[in-house]
Design a protein around this motif. Structure first.
Motif, PDB file in Angstrom:
ATOM      1  N   ALA A  84       0.861  -1.190   0.033  1.00  0.00           N
ATOM      2  CA  ALA A  84      -0.012  -0.154   0.073  1.00  0.00           C
ATOM      3  C   ALA A  84       0.962   1.142  -0.125  1.00  0.00           C
ATOM      4  O   ALA A  84       0.710   2.143  -0.779  1.00  0.00           O
ATOM      5  N   THR A  85       1.971   1.260   0.756  1.00  0.00           N
ATOM      6  CA  THR A  85       2.821   2.489   0.894  1.00  0.00           C
ATOM      7  C   THR A  85       3.374   2.787  -0.516  1.00  0.00           C
ATOM      8  O   THR A  85       3.391   3.907  -1.191  1.00  0.00           O
ATOM      9  N   MET A  86       3.792   1.802  -1.158  1.00  0.00           N
ATOM     10  CA  MET A  86       4.471   1.834  -2.604  1.00  0.00           C
ATOM     11  C   MET A  86       3.408   2.433  -3.615  1.00  0.00           C
ATOM     12  O   MET A  86       3.759   3.261  -4.554  1.00  0.00           O
ATOM     13  N   ALA A  87       2.447   1.789  -3.425  1.00  0.00           N
ATOM     14  CA  ALA A  87       1.218   2.276  -4.504  1.00  0.00           C
ATOM     15  C   ALA A  87       0.909   3.908  -4.061  1.00  0.00           C
ATOM     16  O   ALA A  87       0.850   4.575  -5.023  1.00  0.00           O
ATOM     17  N   LEU A  88       0.655   4.281  -2.918  1.00  0.00           N
ATOM     18  CA  LEU A  88       0.155   5.525  -2.517  1.00  0.00           C
ATOM     19  C   LEU A  88       1.752   6.553  -2.880  1.00  0.00           C
ATOM     20  O   LEU A  88       1.321   7.606  -3.502  1.00  0.00           O
ATOM     21  N   VAL A  89       2.784   6.171  -2.559  1.00  0.00           N
ATOM     22  CA  VAL A  89       3.905   7.179  -3.021  1.00  0.00           C
ATOM     23  C   VAL A  89       3.975   7.074  -4.281  1.00  0.00           C
ATOM     24  O   VAL A  89       4.237   8.108  -5.043  1.00  0.00           O
ATOM     25  N   GLY A  90       3.789   5.993  -5.303  1.00  0.00           N
ATOM     26  CA  GLY A  90       3.726   5.993  -6.698  1.00  0.00           C
ATOM     27  C   GLY A  90       2.924   6.663  -7.315  1.00  0.00           C
ATOM     28  O   GLY A  90       3.082   7.538  -8.172  1.00  0.00           O
ATOM     29  N   GLU A  91       1.810   7.029  -6.667  1.00  0.00           N
ATOM     30  CA  GLU A  91       0.372   7.824  -7.239  1.00  0.00           C
ATOM     31  C   GLU A  91       0.566   9.110  -6.896  1.00  0.00           C
ATOM     32  O   GLU A  91       0.191  10.150  -7.483  1.00  0.00           O
ATOM     33  N   GLY A  92       0.766   9.551  -5.624  1.00  0.00           N
ATOM     34  CA  GLY A  92       0.733  10.892  -5.242  1.00  0.00           C
ATOM     35  C   GLY A  92       2.034  11.390  -4.516  1.00  0.00           C
ATOM     36  O   GLY A  92       2.023  12.376  -3.647  1.00  0.00           O
ATOM     37  N   GLY A  93       3.159  10.742  -4.557  1.00  0.00           N
ATOM     38  CA  GLY A  93       4.392  11.292  -3.870  1.00  0.00           C
ATOM     39  C   GLY A  93       4.310  10.792  -2.428  1.00  0.00           C
ATOM     40  O   GLY A  93       3.510  10.369  -1.683  1.00  0.00           O
ATOM     41  N   PRO A  94       5.518  11.159  -1.565  1.00  0.00           N
ATOM     42  CA  PRO A  94       5.712  10.717  -0.204  1.00  0.00           C
ATOM     43  C   PRO A  94       4.600  11.420   0.668  1.00  0.00           C
ATOM     44  O   PRO A  94       4.207  10.458   1.677  1.00  0.00           O
ATOM     45  N   ALA A  95       4.177  12.734   0.531  1.00  0.00           N
ATOM     46  CA  ALA A  95       3.147  13.102   1.495  1.00  0.00           C
ATOM     47  C   ALA A  95       1.942  12.541   1.275  1.00  0.00           C
ATOM     48  O   ALA A  95       1.160  12.525   2.501  1.00  0.00           O
ATOM     49  N   ALA A  96       1.632  11.548   0.103  1.00  0.00           N
ATOM     50  CA  ALA A  96       0.228  11.035   0.097  1.00  0.00           C
ATOM     51  C   ALA A  96       0.277   9.728   1.037  1.00  0.00           C
ATOM     52  O   ALA A  96      -0.889   9.267   1.284  1.00  0.00           O
ATOM     53  N   ALA A  97       1.456   8.975   1.429  1.00  0.00           N
ATOM     54  CA  ALA A  97       1.453   8.027   2.410  1.00  0.00           C
ATOM     55  C   ALA A  97       1.669   8.362   3.750  1.00  0.00           C
ATOM     56  O   ALA A  97       2.469   8.225   4.278  1.00  0.00           O
ATOM     57  N   GLU A 117      13.683  10.059  -5.196  1.00  0.00           N
ATOM     58  CA  GLU A 117      15.021   9.878  -4.378  1.00  0.00           C
ATOM     59  C   GLU A 117      14.891   9.555  -2.785  1.00  0.00           C
ATOM     60  O   GLU A 117      13.868  10.087  -2.252  1.00  0.00           O
ATOM     61  N   PRO A 118      15.650   8.803  -2.336  1.00  0.00           N
ATOM     62  CA  PRO A 118      15.599   8.471  -1.016  1.00  0.00           C
ATOM     63  C   PRO A 118      15.491   9.776  -0.098  1.00  0.00           C
ATOM     64  O   PRO A 118      14.887   9.977   0.891  1.00  0.00           O
ATOM     65  N   VAL A 119      16.328  10.870  -0.690  1.00  0.00           N
ATOM     66  CA  VAL A 119      16.377  12.168   0.049  1.00  0.00           C
ATOM     67  C   VAL A 119      14.901  12.710   0.325  1.00  0.00           C
ATOM     68  O   VAL A 119      14.826  13.099   1.575  1.00  0.00           O
ATOM     69  N   THR A 120      14.065  12.706  -0.408  1.00  0.00           N
ATOM     70  CA  THR A 120      12.821  13.206  -0.352  1.00  0.00           C
ATOM     71  C   THR A 120      11.847  12.285   0.395  1.00  0.00           C
ATOM     72  O   THR A 120      11.034  12.669   0.833  1.00  0.00           O
ATOM     73  N   LEU A 121      12.406  11.006   0.521  1.00  0.00           N
ATOM     74  CA  LEU A 121      11.323   9.956   1.104  1.00  0.00           C
ATOM     75  C   LEU A 121      11.566  10.249   2.711  1.00  0.00           C
ATOM     76  O   LEU A 121      10.694  10.185   3.373  1.00  0.00           O
ATOM     77  N   PHE A 122      12.990  10.443   3.073  1.00  0.00           N
ATOM     78  CA  PHE A 122      13.386  10.087   4.521  1.00  0.00           C
ATOM     79  C   PHE A 122      13.791  11.516   4.875  1.00  0.00           C
ATOM     80  O   PHE A 122      14.403  11.572   6.145  1.00  0.00           O
ATOM     81  N   GLU A 123      13.450  12.669   4.297  1.00  0.00           N
ATOM     82  CA  GLU A 123      13.959  13.797   4.783  1.00  0.00           C
ATOM     83  C   GLU A 123      13.668  14.132   6.063  1.00  0.00           C
ATOM     84  O   GLU A 123      14.392  14.752   6.483  1.00  0.00           O
ATOM     85  N   ASP A 124      12.532  13.986   6.589  1.00  0.00           N
ATOM     86  CA  ASP A 124      12.241  14.584   8.072  1.00  0.00           C
ATOM     87  C   ASP A 124      12.832  13.574   8.980  1.00  0.00           C
ATOM     88  O   ASP A 124      13.678  13.783   9.850  1.00  0.00           O
ATOM     89  N   THR A 125      12.628  12.073   8.714  1.00  0.00           N
ATOM     90  CA  THR A 125      13.339  11.295   9.729  1.00  0.00           C
ATOM     91  C   THR A 125      13.761  10.011   9.141  1.00  0.00           C
ATOM     92  O   THR A 125      13.264   9.508   8.205  1.00  0.00           O
ATOM     93  N   PRO A 126      15.255   9.797   9.351  1.00  0.00           N
ATOM     94  CA  PRO A 126      15.704   8.420   8.703  1.00  0.00           C
ATOM     95  C   PRO A 126      15.190   7.181   9.139  1.00  0.00           C
ATOM     96  O   PRO A 126      14.630   7.342  10.434  1.00  0.00           O
ATOM     97  N   PRO A 127      14.893   6.148   8.515  1.00  0.00           N
ATOM     98  CA  PRO A 127      14.585   4.969   8.981  1.00  0.00           C
ATOM     99  C   PRO A 127      15.509   4.369  10.307  1.00  0.00           C
ATOM    100  O   PRO A 127      16.488   4.750  10.215  1.00  0.00           O
ATOM    101  N   PRO A 128      14.763   3.818  11.119  1.00  0.00           N
ATOM    102  CA  PRO A 128      15.515   3.068  12.259  1.00  0.00           C
ATOM    103  C   PRO A 128      16.506   2.083  11.659  1.00  0.00           C
ATOM    104  O   PRO A 128      16.420   1.844  10.493  1.00  0.00           O
ATOM    105  N   ALA A 129      17.199   1.699  12.759  1.00  0.00           N
ATOM    106  CA  ALA A 129      18.591   0.647  12.534  1.00  0.00           C
ATOM    107  C   ALA A 129      18.016  -0.419  11.473  1.00  0.00           C
ATOM    108  O   ALA A 129      18.939  -0.584  10.656  1.00  0.00           O
ATOM    109  N   PRO A 130      17.225  -1.240  11.750  1.00  0.00           N
ATOM    110  CA  PRO A 130      16.947  -2.262  11.007  1.00  0.00           C
ATOM    111  C   PRO A 130      16.845  -2.088   9.767  1.00  0.00           C
ATOM    112  O   PRO A 130      17.801  -2.880   8.570  1.00  0.00           O
ATOM    113  N   GLN A 131      16.053  -1.126   9.283  1.00  0.00           N
ATOM    114  CA  GLN A 131      16.068  -0.808   7.764  1.00  0.00           C
ATOM    115  C   GLN A 131      17.139  -0.143   7.154  1.00  0.00           C
ATOM    116  O   GLN A 131      17.624  -0.447   5.998  1.00  0.00           O
TER     117      GLN A 131
END
Lengths: 223, 223
Positions: free
Chosen positions: B15-28, B104-118
DNA sequence: CGCATTCTAAAACGGTCATTCTAATTGGTA
DNA sequence: TACCAATTAGAATGACCGTTTTAGAATGCG
């Protein structure tokens, strides 16, 4: 007019481009823009009707500056020089370059598209730039019939060679934030030497894949 | 275990990939992801510790699928086939392709970088893909000394030719959302014919700009 | 058969953001 | 000099979002 404005439209635009260039679209909140300029939040709304308008205006400013640097070269039929002109433009426009070349409009305007004034100006700019591409192709082919008889593929090739590919070459270095290494210039020049936009004189219809088999027949994923 | 889960990790990732693909990171947003799956918002937090973790996991899933399709071809020393393999992968992975190749990952993770496992898994994936590039170059050069003696420029050229340039060719069509036109395959093939990653046999040190002057000496902006 | 545990379900909380509102200030002009 | 529209100034508002909390339902195990 009765009171002289302390903060100009350009101040807010400049701050917006810098913030997006440094921290992505989400870093450019109205409060962050105002803080960077030294103005109160509300003052932005005396110049722009909304955040989308600020982002749109910033995009148009950067895109306009960029296309003004390239369009003359395209109209002269010099695609390679246009592609190479992206380098000095990027070096001279730190903020703008990171803002314009590292972010797709999709991610900037995803929530709300910019209002009419900015949207219309962007359409004008895009149309003008598109016209420059078509003119460049027409010149290279020695066309007398104008720039209308272009198939989709030819235009896509030109845009890739002059716009998207050089940007893809620059992107890793813009991202890291350092200065551009000298070999990016070599790469753009080689690209244009090996895959020209359009032959100037009759040179055979297409370069055609030279060795290791023709372009058709992709193997599936492995072996 | 005591109760069987109704919503899986993959459901939320998809669902996350579909939402970002359709409307950008903020849509997710968490609520949008949950709504798309049909789950209450809180259920996501039984699988992921935060929104950044969901985005990171989605990125890793898409990036992993992508690199698994390309890496074998690179290790066999077939850069052109690797670049062309992006096409079927994109056609077969609608959501994933738009999610991975348009943002770009930059725009996906701009606010908070993913936690350690990811974050750690992403580092593993990137290291493996980087190794595949180096291996490919070593094979093409017939190197016996391994894949370590590569200068920055060679690696940048390879990544451009195999990764960034094909994506730049695809991007306009992924953005419009339609199917990929057949000429994108020709463009990738021509690119690799004109600007090879590395010569298989001794073929002269570098192709060198063939006509209209050498690569040095960019004119400034106009004339 | 009941209990511990893992899940669903939905409401609630705290924070942040875009936008608006009210009041004070400014400086060219009448 | 006195005026007044444009502006600064900064607090207030309302919405939305990520996350937490609370309550209830399901299921394998003893």
């Amino acid at each position: 007019m009765v009171r002289t404005a302390r903060y100009s439209e350009e101040d807010f635009i400049e701050a917006t481009m810098a913030l997006v260039g440094e921290g992505g679209p989400a870093a450019a909140t109205m409060q962050a823009i105002a803080r960077r300029v030294g103005a109160p939040t509300g003052s932005i709304y005396h110049r722009f009707e909304s955040r989308a308008a600020v982002l749109g205006a910033a995009w148009n400013a950067a895109y306009g500056s960029f296309t003004r640097a390239l369009a003359p070269l395209l109209h002269e039929g010099r695609p390679r020089d246009a592609a190479l002109a992206i380098l000095p433009w990027s070096r001279e426009n730190g903020h703008r370059a990171r803002f314009l070349l590292l972010h797709e409009p999709v991610t900037l305007f995803e929530d709300t598209p910019p209002p009419a004034p900015q949207r219309l100006e962007l359409e004008r700019l895009e149309e003008a730039f598109d016209g420059a591409f078509r003119a460049c192709l027409a010149v290279r082919r020695g066309d007398t019939q104008g720039a209308d008889a272009l198939c989709e593929e030819e235009l896509a090739r030109a845009k890739f060679l002059i716009f998207d590919a050089p940007i893809a070459i620059l992107r890793p270095h813009l991202m890291r934030g350092g200065t551009l290494p000298p070999f990016v210039e070599r790469m753009i020049a080689e690209l244009h030497a090996g895959m020209p936009v359009a032959a100037t004189q009759a040179r055979g219809p297409r370069p055609a894949a030279s060795h290791e088999g023709g372009p058709a027949g992709i193997p599936s994923h492995a072996a």
